[in-house]
Motif scaffolding. Structure first.
Motif, PDB file in Angstrom:
ATOM      1  N   VAL A 104       0.833  -1.199   0.000  1.00  0.00           N
ATOM      2  CA  VAL A 104       0.000   0.000   0.000  1.00  0.00           C
ATOM      3  C   VAL A 104       0.871   1.254   0.000  1.00  0.00           C
ATOM      4  CG1 VAL A 104      -1.673   1.347   1.328  1.00  0.00           C
ATOM      5  CG2 VAL A 104      -1.939  -1.130   1.130  1.00  0.00           C
ATOM      6  N   ILE A 105       1.867   1.258   0.876  1.00  0.00           N
ATOM      7  CA  ILE A 105       2.733   2.428   1.007  1.00  0.00           C
ATOM      8  C   ILE A 105       3.524   2.676  -0.270  1.00  0.00           C
ATOM      9  CG2 ILE A 105       4.725   3.348   2.263  1.00  0.00           C
ATOM     10  CD1 ILE A 105       3.637   1.834   4.723  1.00  0.00           C
ATOM     11  N   ALA A 106       3.920   1.586  -0.948  1.00  0.00           N
ATOM     12  CA  ALA A 106       4.699   1.739  -2.184  1.00  0.00           C
ATOM     13  C   ALA A 106       3.937   2.528  -3.235  1.00  0.00           C
ATOM     14  CB  ALA A 106       5.084   0.368  -2.726  1.00  0.00           C
ATOM     15  N   ASP A 107       2.602   2.472  -3.177  1.00  0.00           N
ATOM     16  CA  ASP A 107       1.802   3.163  -4.180  1.00  0.00           C
ATOM     17  C   ASP A 107       1.925   4.676  -4.097  1.00  0.00           C
ATOM     18  OD1 ASP A 107       0.910   0.796  -5.233  1.00  0.00           O
ATOM     19  OD2 ASP A 107      -0.939   0.743  -4.054  1.00  0.00           O
ATOM     20  N   PHE A 108       2.222   5.202  -2.904  1.00  0.00           N
ATOM     21  CA  PHE A 108       2.325   6.660  -2.791  1.00  0.00           C
ATOM     22  C   PHE A 108       3.710   7.131  -2.335  1.00  0.00           C
ATOM     23  CE2 PHE A 108       1.330   5.577   1.588  1.00  0.00           C
ATOM     24  CZ  PHE A 108       2.064   6.497   2.330  1.00  0.00           C
ATOM     25  N   ALA A 109       4.622   6.179  -2.083  1.00  0.00           N
ATOM     26  CA  ALA A 109       5.936   6.546  -1.556  1.00  0.00           C
ATOM     27  C   ALA A 109       6.718   7.428  -2.522  1.00  0.00           C
ATOM     28  CB  ALA A 109       6.743   5.292  -1.230  1.00  0.00           C
ATOM     29  N   SER A 110       6.621   7.125  -3.812  1.00  0.00           N
ATOM     30  CA  SER A 110       7.354   7.933  -4.800  1.00  0.00           C
ATOM     31  C   SER A 110       6.902   9.387  -4.755  1.00  0.00           C
ATOM     32  CB  SER A 110       7.153   7.360  -6.210  1.00  0.00           C
ATOM     33  OG  SER A 110       7.709   6.073  -6.306  1.00  0.00           O
ATOM     34  N   ASP A 111       5.586   9.596  -4.625  1.00  0.00           N
ATOM     35  CA  ASP A 111       5.080  10.961  -4.532  1.00  0.00           C
ATOM     36  C   ASP A 111       5.531  11.623  -3.235  1.00  0.00           C
ATOM     37  OD1 ASP A 111       3.811  10.770  -6.963  1.00  0.00           O
ATOM     38  OD2 ASP A 111       1.896  10.146  -6.104  1.00  0.00           O
ATOM     39  N   ALA A 112       5.636  10.825  -2.169  1.00  0.00           N
ATOM     40  CA  ALA A 112       6.021  11.377  -0.870  1.00  0.00           C
ATOM     41  C   ALA A 112       7.442  11.926  -0.880  1.00  0.00           C
ATOM     42  CB  ALA A 112       5.878  10.314   0.223  1.00  0.00           C
ATOM     43  N   VAL A 113       8.333  11.272  -1.633  1.00  0.00           N
ATOM     44  CA  VAL A 113       9.726  11.730  -1.670  1.00  0.00           C
ATOM     45  C   VAL A 113      10.013  12.622  -2.870  1.00  0.00           C
ATOM     46  CG1 VAL A 113      10.490   9.640  -0.485  1.00  0.00           C
ATOM     47  CG2 VAL A 113      10.611   9.747  -2.986  1.00  0.00           C
ATOM     48  N   GLY A 114       9.104  12.654  -3.827  1.00  0.00           N
ATOM     49  CA  GLY A 114       9.347  13.368  -5.068  1.00  0.00           C
ATOM     50  C   GLY A 114       9.783  14.804  -4.883  1.00  0.00           C
ATOM     51  N   GLY A 115      10.936  15.148  -5.439  1.00  0.00           N
ATOM     52  CA  GLY A 115      11.455  16.511  -5.364  1.00  0.00           C
ATOM     53  C   GLY A 115      12.115  16.879  -4.055  1.00  0.00           C
ATOM     54  N   SER A 116      12.099  15.971  -3.073  1.00  0.00           N
ATOM     55  CA  SER A 116      12.639  16.324  -1.753  1.00  0.00           C
ATOM     56  C   SER A 116      14.154  16.496  -1.758  1.00  0.00           C
ATOM     57  CB  SER A 116      12.239  15.268  -0.717  1.00  0.00           C
ATOM     58  OG  SER A 116      12.717  13.989  -1.071  1.00  0.00           O
ATOM     59  N   LEU A 117      14.829  15.886  -2.725  1.00  0.00           N
ATOM     60  CA  LEU A 117      16.292  16.039  -2.840  1.00  0.00           C
ATOM     61  C   LEU A 117      16.664  16.601  -4.211  1.00  0.00           C
ATOM     62  CD1 LEU A 117      17.467  12.674  -1.211  1.00  0.00           C
ATOM     63  CD2 LEU A 117      17.513  14.950  -0.176  1.00  0.00           C
ATOM     64  N   ASP A 118      15.807  17.413  -4.760  1.00  0.00           N
ATOM     65  CA  ASP A 118      15.990  17.933  -6.106  1.00  0.00           C
ATOM     66  C   ASP A 118      17.349  18.612  -6.275  1.00  0.00           C
ATOM     67  OD1 ASP A 118      15.205  18.429  -8.716  1.00  0.00           O
ATOM     68  OD2 ASP A 118      14.427  20.414  -8.225  1.00  0.00           O
ATOM     69  N   GLN A 119      18.165  18.064  -7.201  1.00  0.00           N
ATOM     70  CA  GLN A 119      19.480  18.590  -7.552  1.00  0.00           C
ATOM     71  C   GLN A 119      20.478  18.566  -6.387  1.00  0.00           C
ATOM     72  OE1 GLN A 119      18.983  22.441  -9.427  1.00  0.00           O
ATOM     73  NE2 GLN A 119      17.831  21.589 -11.129  1.00  0.00           N
ATOM     74  N   ARG A 120      20.180  17.777  -5.373  1.00  0.00           N
ATOM     75  CA  ARG A 120      21.130  17.619  -4.262  1.00  0.00           C
ATOM     76  C   ARG A 120      22.022  16.410  -4.543  1.00  0.00           C
ATOM     77  NH1 ARG A 120      20.338  22.098  -0.737  1.00  0.00           N
ATOM     78  NH2 ARG A 120      18.097  22.516  -0.621  1.00  0.00           N
ATOM     79  N   PRO A 121      23.325  16.577  -4.601  1.00  0.00           N
ATOM     80  CA  PRO A 121      24.211  15.430  -4.826  1.00  0.00           C
ATOM     81  C   PRO A 121      24.257  14.521  -3.592  1.00  0.00           C
ATOM     82  CG  PRO A 121      25.486  17.452  -4.576  1.00  0.00           C
ATOM     83  CD  PRO A 121      24.055  17.852  -4.561  1.00  0.00           C
ATOM     84  N   VAL A 122      23.914  13.256  -3.790  1.00  0.00           N
ATOM     85  CA  VAL A 122      23.814  12.311  -2.674  1.00  0.00           C
ATOM     86  C   VAL A 122      24.662  11.077  -2.970  1.00  0.00           C
ATOM     87  CG1 VAL A 122      22.266  10.791  -1.369  1.00  0.00           C
ATOM     88  CG2 VAL A 122      21.498  13.088  -2.053  1.00  0.00           C
TER      89      VAL A 122
END
Length: 330
Positions: free
Chosen positions: A82-100
């Motif tokens: 269930v969580i996998a269905d929305f997890a991508s949206d939850a993290v989307g953009g949270s590390l935008d252009q941050r080198p990790v």
């Protein structure tokens, strides 16, 4: 430690809109993972006088116990689905252009590392590569050799602690200087040549491994470990892992240590770090990296680190919440 943000512990429930799935995700680990931080999976049986630990058989589980474990596993898998269905949206953009960059221990499960890497990518981060800290890196008998390499390849301008001489501290300080951006100047701490010298020398001597041409300086580092509870021979490695994590943070200021649930026991790396008020206030931890929500929490915890916060996340009693809230939900 950064001040608690309201809604951290409950966003999985309220965000899903139905408590059952969230409750399964957070509550079905009670058979082992949702333990007191001090419990150890290696100390469940007493050893009689004259017996060795190898003489003690695993306690036989009853049919009811086996069934309960089977049900809990099925519920946890369903919740992850269930969580996998929305997890991508939850993290989307949270590390935008941050080198990790991802550092992994030799005992880290490959599936855990790959899943975290996927979430890092979905978060919009720039890939700074992956480095494996080998078994030799955590071998007590190889510690002097590691310290010697560190001392002789230190990047220009970097310094090693004089009051903390543990090999993990010095190795973490060296790797932090070689791999991370300076949070004050937003420039790489080490030059390309200095970084190459540190990494190539450590690899040639078998302390680390990585692919040529894949490593670049990072703003944040995720350190993925395994499931060791730090008992017995694992004690040195657990303490060294804590030293590496805190030393890395002392150079770049954005580090997350993620592992499986038993690493949150008293003698496990995450348990040790959480018990250290100073270290826990700097390095974030996630104790359930084998679960989808734990992998998601790892990425969100790194974003929180970059923003100047920290936290302890997962299913163990020592965790303050299951996960940071998604950036969009704050």
């Amino acid at each position: 430690m950064a001040s608690r943000k309201s809604g951290r512990a409950g966003w999985l429930l309220s965000g899903l809109g139905f408590g059952i799935a969230g409750g399964v995700a957070l509550g079905t680990l009670v058979l082992a993972p949702a333990m007191e931080a001090g419990s150890s999976n290696s100390a469940s049986s007493e050893i009689a006088p004259g017996s060795s630990e190898s003489d003690i058989a695993e306690p036989k589980k009853s049919e009811a116990d086996e069934k309960a474990i089977e049900i809990a596993d099925a519920q946890a898998e369903a919740a992850d689905g269930v969580i996998a269905d929305f997890a991508s949206d939850a993290v989307g953009g949270s590390l935008d252009q941050r080198p990790v960059l991802i550092l992994r221990t030799a005992d880290a499960d490959a599936a855990d590392v790959e899943a975290v890497a996927r979430f890092v990518e979905q978060a919009g981060a720039e890939d700074s590569g992956q480095i494996t800290l080998t078994e030799k890196f955590f071998d007590k008998d190889q510690a002097d050799g590691l310290k010697s390499i560190v001392a002789n390849t230190l990047p220009a301008g970097a310094q090693l602690s004089e009051d903390k001489m543990a090999p993990g501290v010095h190795a973490g300080e060296s790797l932090g200087a070689a791999l991370m951006y300076d949070p004050e100047t937003s420039e790489p701490i080490a030059s390309v040549d200095d970084r190459a010298l540190v990494l190539q020398t450590l690899r040639e001597d078998g302390y680390i491994d990585y692919e040529d041409g894949t490593i670049r300086p990072a703003q944040g580092i995720i350190l993925v470990s395994g499931d060791s509870d730090g008992a017995g021979e694992g004690s040195f490695a657990a303490k060294m892992l804590v030293d590496v994590a805190t030393a890395l943070d002392s150079r770049g200021n954005a580090v997350v240590l993620a592992g499986r649930i038993h690493s949150a026991s008293d003698d496990g790396a995450i348990g040790i770090l959480r018990a250290d008020a100073d270290g826990a206030g700097k390095v974030s931890t996630v104790d359930s990296v084998d679960r989808v929500w734990g992998q998601m929490a790892t990425v969100l915890a790194l974003r929180e680190q970059i923003d100047g916060g920290s936290g302890s996340y997962g299913a163990a009693a020592s965790a303050e919440a299951s996960s940071p809230a998604p950036v969009a939900a704050e």
